[in-house]
Design a protein around this motif. Structure first.
Motif, PDB file in Angstrom:
ATOM      1  N   ILE A 173       0.830  -1.204   0.000  1.00  0.00           N
ATOM      2  CA  ILE A 173       0.000   0.000   0.000  1.00  0.00           C
ATOM      3  C   ILE A 173       0.866   1.256   0.000  1.00  0.00           C
ATOM      4  CG2 ILE A 173      -1.502   1.387   1.481  1.00  0.00           C
ATOM      5  CD1 ILE A 173      -3.006  -0.595  -0.155  1.00  0.00           C
ATOM      6  N   TYR A 174       1.869   1.293   0.844  1.00  0.00           N
ATOM      7  CA  TYR A 174       2.757   2.462   0.890  1.00  0.00           C
ATOM      8  C   TYR A 174       3.520   2.616  -0.416  1.00  0.00           C
ATOM      9  CZ  TYR A 174       1.965   3.513   5.822  1.00  0.00           C
ATOM     10  OH  TYR A 174       1.400   3.889   7.013  1.00  0.00           O
ATOM     11  N   LEU A 175       3.966   1.505  -1.001  1.00  0.00           N
ATOM     12  CA  LEU A 175       4.690   1.566  -2.266  1.00  0.00           C
ATOM     13  C   LEU A 175       3.803   2.096  -3.383  1.00  0.00           C
ATOM     14  CD1 LEU A 175       7.150   0.911  -4.075  1.00  0.00           C
ATOM     15  CD2 LEU A 175       6.205  -1.400  -4.339  1.00  0.00           C
ATOM     16  N   LEU A 176       2.593   1.558  -3.494  1.00  0.00           N
ATOM     17  CA  LEU A 176       1.677   1.979  -4.556  1.00  0.00           C
ATOM     18  C   LEU A 176       1.270   3.441  -4.385  1.00  0.00           C
ATOM     19  CD1 LEU A 176      -0.638  -1.160  -4.822  1.00  0.00           C
ATOM     20  CD2 LEU A 176       1.223  -0.500  -6.355  1.00  0.00           C
ATOM     21  N   ALA A 177       1.040   3.859  -3.141  1.00  0.00           N
ATOM     22  CA  ALA A 177       0.686   5.257  -2.885  1.00  0.00           C
ATOM     23  C   ALA A 177       1.809   6.182  -3.351  1.00  0.00           C
ATOM     24  CB  ALA A 177       0.400   5.463  -1.397  1.00  0.00           C
ATOM     25  N   PHE A 178       3.048   5.827  -3.047  1.00  0.00           N
ATOM     26  CA  PHE A 178       4.191   6.635  -3.478  1.00  0.00           C
ATOM     27  C   PHE A 178       4.310   6.667  -4.996  1.00  0.00           C
ATOM     28  CE2 PHE A 178       8.625   6.227  -4.975  1.00  0.00           C
ATOM     29  CZ  PHE A 178       9.043   7.531  -4.770  1.00  0.00           C
ATOM     30  N   LEU A 179       4.148   5.514  -5.636  1.00  0.00           N
ATOM     31  CA  LEU A 179       4.318   5.447  -7.089  1.00  0.00           C
ATOM     32  C   LEU A 179       3.240   6.226  -7.829  1.00  0.00           C
ATOM     33  CD1 LEU A 179       5.365   1.712  -7.581  1.00  0.00           C
ATOM     34  CD2 LEU A 179       6.815   3.741  -7.696  1.00  0.00           C
ATOM     35  N   MET A 180       2.026   6.283  -7.277  1.00  0.00           N
ATOM     36  CA  MET A 180       0.959   7.018  -7.952  1.00  0.00           C
ATOM     37  C   MET A 180       1.238   8.515  -8.018  1.00  0.00           C
ATOM     38  SD  MET A 180      -2.715   5.225  -7.037  1.00  0.00           S
ATOM     39  CE  MET A 180      -2.494   5.076  -5.273  1.00  0.00           C
ATOM     40  N   VAL A 181       1.894   9.060  -7.003  1.00  0.00           N
ATOM     41  CA  VAL A 181       2.169  10.503  -6.996  1.00  0.00           C
ATOM     42  C   VAL A 181       3.611  10.813  -7.399  1.00  0.00           C
ATOM     43  CG1 VAL A 181       0.385  11.011  -5.294  1.00  0.00           C
ATOM     44  CG2 VAL A 181       2.695  10.438  -4.520  1.00  0.00           C
ATOM     45  N   SER A 182       4.354   9.785  -7.827  1.00  0.00           N
ATOM     46  CA  SER A 182       5.737   9.993  -8.250  1.00  0.00           C
ATOM     47  C   SER A 182       5.783  10.562  -9.664  1.00  0.00           C
ATOM     48  CB  SER A 182       6.498   8.664  -8.204  1.00  0.00           C
ATOM     49  OG  SER A 182       6.047   7.802  -9.251  1.00  0.00           O
ATOM     50  N   ASN A 183       6.988  10.879 -10.112  1.00  0.00           N
ATOM     51  CA  ASN A 183       7.198  11.361 -11.479  1.00  0.00           C
ATOM     52  C   ASN A 183       7.737  10.262 -12.395  1.00  0.00           C
ATOM     53  OD1 ASN A 183       6.366  14.075 -11.119  1.00  0.00           O
ATOM     54  ND2 ASN A 183       8.318  14.560 -10.140  1.00  0.00           N
ATOM     55  N   PHE A 184       7.683   9.017 -11.945  1.00  0.00           N
ATOM     56  CA  PHE A 184       8.113   7.908 -12.789  1.00  0.00           C
ATOM     57  C   PHE A 184       7.174   7.785 -13.992  1.00  0.00           C
ATOM     58  CE2 PHE A 184       9.737   5.936  -8.644  1.00  0.00           C
ATOM     59  CZ  PHE A 184      10.988   6.520  -8.812  1.00  0.00           C
ATOM     60  N   ARG A 185       7.730   7.429 -15.132  1.00  0.00           N
ATOM     61  CA  ARG A 185       6.947   7.319 -16.361  1.00  0.00           C
ATOM     62  C   ARG A 185       6.532   5.873 -16.600  1.00  0.00           C
ATOM     63  NH1 ARG A 185       6.364  12.495 -19.168  1.00  0.00           N
ATOM     64  NH2 ARG A 185       7.666  13.859 -17.913  1.00  0.00           N
ATOM     65  N   TYR A 186       5.261   5.699 -16.971  1.00  0.00           N
ATOM     66  CA  TYR A 186       4.710   4.374 -17.249  1.00  0.00           C
ATOM     67  C   TYR A 186       4.099   4.356 -18.643  1.00  0.00           C
ATOM     68  CZ  TYR A 186       5.262   3.070 -12.359  1.00  0.00           C
ATOM     69  OH  TYR A 186       5.800   2.767 -11.119  1.00  0.00           O
ATOM     70  N   TYR A 187       4.329   3.265 -19.349  1.00  0.00           N
ATOM     71  CA  TYR A 187       3.801   3.135 -20.704  1.00  0.00           C
ATOM     72  C   TYR A 187       2.285   3.129 -20.670  1.00  0.00           C
ATOM     73  CZ  TYR A 187       3.459   1.513 -25.528  1.00  0.00           C
ATOM     74  OH  TYR A 187       3.183   1.421 -26.871  1.00  0.00           O
ATOM     75  N   SER A 188       1.646   3.880 -21.567  1.00  0.00           N
ATOM     76  CA  SER A 188       0.194   4.052 -21.535  1.00  0.00           C
ATOM     77  C   SER A 188      -0.564   3.095 -22.450  1.00  0.00           C
ATOM     78  CB  SER A 188      -0.160   5.490 -21.930  1.00  0.00           C
ATOM     79  OG  SER A 188       0.155   5.724 -23.299  1.00  0.00           O
ATOM     80  N   PHE A 189       0.147   2.391 -23.344  1.00  0.00           N
ATOM     81  CA  PHE A 189      -0.486   1.491 -24.321  1.00  0.00           C
ATOM     82  C   PHE A 189      -1.439   2.242 -25.252  1.00  0.00           C
ATOM     83  CE2 PHE A 189       0.565  -1.158 -20.661  1.00  0.00           C
ATOM     84  CZ  PHE A 189       1.327  -2.144 -21.264  1.00  0.00           C
TER      85      PHE A 189
END
Length: 259
Positions: A173-189
């Motif tokens: 939960i803590y990891l996902l919460a951080f990743l959602m508001v991070s600036n990491f880029r994810y492929y959108s398909f």
């Protein structure tokens, strides 16, 4: 703000597009039913319905683009549905399934997931016209919710003891919460090249992937979502040296230009 309200009112008077908003409603219904199943203690069913919700969510945007029925109303409705289906529903699932014994720390962790998911959606709405369409900034909320569902289904699949799930879901939960508001880029398909002609080997690989998923659906879904979850971090680390060189080159250029 007034201009946006006027535009929305004019759009509402003209009517709304039924087909894409029906898919959004399907996503909202699936997320809500997932919460009902959670409250009834049927956590496996709740996880499955959150996954169903993510499928509907992926279809509504594609239907809107293919049929030319995108609208501001649809965008706003989709975001509101996402808050319910991919923020509140998985947070409630994790709290009732694993975090409740932690007391205040448990529900605060669940709330953090909801808050970060809502912030992620708000940031997406204001950046939608300025960010590259092939990449998402931050982990998408449907992917985060699906990762939670995949974790729940994995525990049920292997029958792991409940003592393991408490620590695992708390960290997740803590990891996902951080990743959602991070600036990491994810492929959108959303790359148009995906629907164009591809080498024959791509079809063979797709068939093999379907066979493997059909053989072990729970394990493969978990692996797919965990790989996508960490793909943003891996991509950031792989491009870090190139970005540093570019920043250094820009800095040196500005330094030389200064009198």
């Amino acid at each position: 703000m007034n201009g946006e309200k006027i535009d929305m009112s004019e759009s509402m008077r003209k009517g709304i597009y039924i087909l894409p908003n029906l898919f959004t409603t399907g996503s909202l219904f699936a997320g809500f039913y997932g919460m009902v199943a959670t409250m009834n203690g049927d956590f496996k069913t709740a996880a499955l319905w959150i996954l169903v919700s993510s499928i509907f969510d992926g279809l509504d945007g594609k239907v809107a683009r293919l049929t030319g029925t995108s609208s501001k109303f649809g965008v706003e409705y989709d975001s509101l549905a996402d808050v319910v289906s991919f923020c509140v529903a998985p947070a409630l699932l994790t709290y009732k399934w694993a975090l409740q014994p932690f007391g205040r720390l448990g529900w605060l962790a669940a709330f953090l997931f909801v808050a970060c998911g809502a912030l992620r959606l708000a940031r997406f709405n204001v950046q939608v016209n300025t960010v590259e369409s092939k990449r998402f900034v931050g982990l998408p909320t449907p992917a985060a919710a699906s990762m939670v569902s995949a974790m729940v289904l994995l525990f049920y699949h292997f029958g792991w003891p409940s003592s393991y799930k408490k620590l695992a879901i708390l960290v997740l939960i803590y990891l996902l919460a951080f990743l959602m508001v991070s600036n990491f880029r994810y492929y959108s398909f959303k790359d148009p090249e995906l629907i164009k002609r591809q080498p024959f080997a791509f079809l063979v690989l797709a068939v093999l992937l379907l066979v493997v998923i059909a053989a072990e659906p729970v394990v493969m879904l978990f692996l797919i979502f965990i790989c996508y979850t960490f793909s943003g971090i891996v991509g950031f680390l792989m491009t870090w040296p190139r970005r540093r060189r570019l920043e250094k080159a820009i800095h040196n250029k500005h330094t030389k230009e200064e009198p």
